[in-house]
Design a protein around this motif. Structure first.
Motif, PDB file in Angstrom:
ATOM      1  N   ALA A  35     -51.561  29.503  23.853  1.00 60.49           N
ATOM      2  CA  ALA A  35     -50.426  29.590  24.772  1.00 60.49           C
ATOM      3  C   ALA A  35     -50.664  28.755  26.027  1.00 60.49           C
ATOM      4  N   ASN A  36     -51.893  28.747  26.510  1.00 59.87           N
ATOM      5  CA  ASN A  36     -52.208  28.042  27.754  1.00 59.87           C
ATOM      6  C   ASN A  36     -52.611  26.589  27.554  1.00 59.87           C
ATOM      7  N   LEU A  37     -53.066  26.250  26.358  1.00 57.04           N
ATOM      8  CA  LEU A  37     -53.535  24.890  26.073  1.00 57.04           C
ATOM      9  C   LEU A  37     -52.829  24.379  24.820  1.00 57.04           C
ATOM     10  N   ASP A  38     -51.546  24.151  24.934  1.00 53.43           N
ATOM     11  CA  ASP A  38     -50.734  23.722  23.798  1.00 53.43           C
ATOM     12  C   ASP A  38     -51.358  22.512  23.105  1.00 53.43           C
ATOM     13  N   GLY A  39     -51.466  22.581  21.789  1.00 53.01           N
ATOM     14  CA  GLY A  39     -52.049  21.490  21.022  1.00 53.01           C
ATOM     15  C   GLY A  39     -53.569  21.491  21.016  1.00 53.01           C
ATOM     16  N   SER A  84     -50.224  25.035  18.037  1.00 57.85           N
ATOM     17  CA  SER A  84     -49.228  25.225  19.098  1.00 57.85           C
ATOM     18  C   SER A  84     -48.445  26.487  18.785  1.00 57.85           C
ATOM     19  N   LEU A  85     -47.878  27.079  19.831  1.00 54.96           N
ATOM     20  CA  LEU A  85     -47.026  28.246  19.625  1.00 54.96           C
ATOM     21  C   LEU A  85     -45.648  27.816  19.143  1.00 54.96           C
ATOM     22  N   THR A  86     -45.046  28.640  18.323  1.00 63.37           N
ATOM     23  CA  THR A  86     -43.647  28.464  17.956  1.00 63.37           C
ATOM     24  C   THR A  86     -42.803  29.093  19.064  1.00 63.37           C
ATOM     25  N   GLN A  87     -41.508  28.964  18.941  1.00 64.29           N
ATOM     26  CA  GLN A  87     -40.612  29.608  19.915  1.00 64.29           C
ATOM     27  C   GLN A  87     -40.843  31.128  19.924  1.00 64.29           C
ATOM     28  N   LYS A  88     -40.971  31.704  18.746  1.00 63.55           N
ATOM     29  CA  LYS A  88     -41.220  33.148  18.639  1.00 63.55           C
ATOM     30  C   LYS A  88     -42.536  33.520  19.334  1.00 63.55           C
TER      31      LYS A  88
END
Length: 101
Positions: A35-39, A84-88
């Protein structure tokens, strides 16, 4: 924290616990890192959490199955993946974060 804030925090933590399906704390740790470090690469997650690459892969796979993350190959490095996080996933993390404020 006000009583209403405490109720909100407890509610958010309960939703997160339900989402994590009683998984170990390492799952929450990986979720927060992504969540904090996308990718972020699986390798970096392993370094930051002291988890093996296979454990990180298993945890991320579970989140992918739940629809909370996506995992993909890093361009130019087929041996390593990133998450990476999805929208959900972002919505769940955001709700928990708001409740903690």
């Amino acid at each position: 924290m006000s009583p209403q804030g405490s109720v909100g925090l407890l509610s958010a933590l309960a939703r997160l616990r339900d989402t994590l399906d009683q998984k170990p704390l390492q799952y929450a740790h990986v979720l927060v890192l992504v969540a904090n470090l996308d990718g972020i690469s699986f390798k970096k997650v392993g370094v930051l959490t002291d988890l093996s690459k296979s454990t990180v892969s298993r945890i991320v796979d579970w989140f992918v199955e739940q629809g909370l993350m996506t995992a993909y190959e890093i361009p130019g490095d087929r041996r390593n993946k990133a998450a990476s996080l999805t929208q959900k996933g972002r919505e769940i993390v955001e709700k928990a974060s708001k409740a903690c404020r």
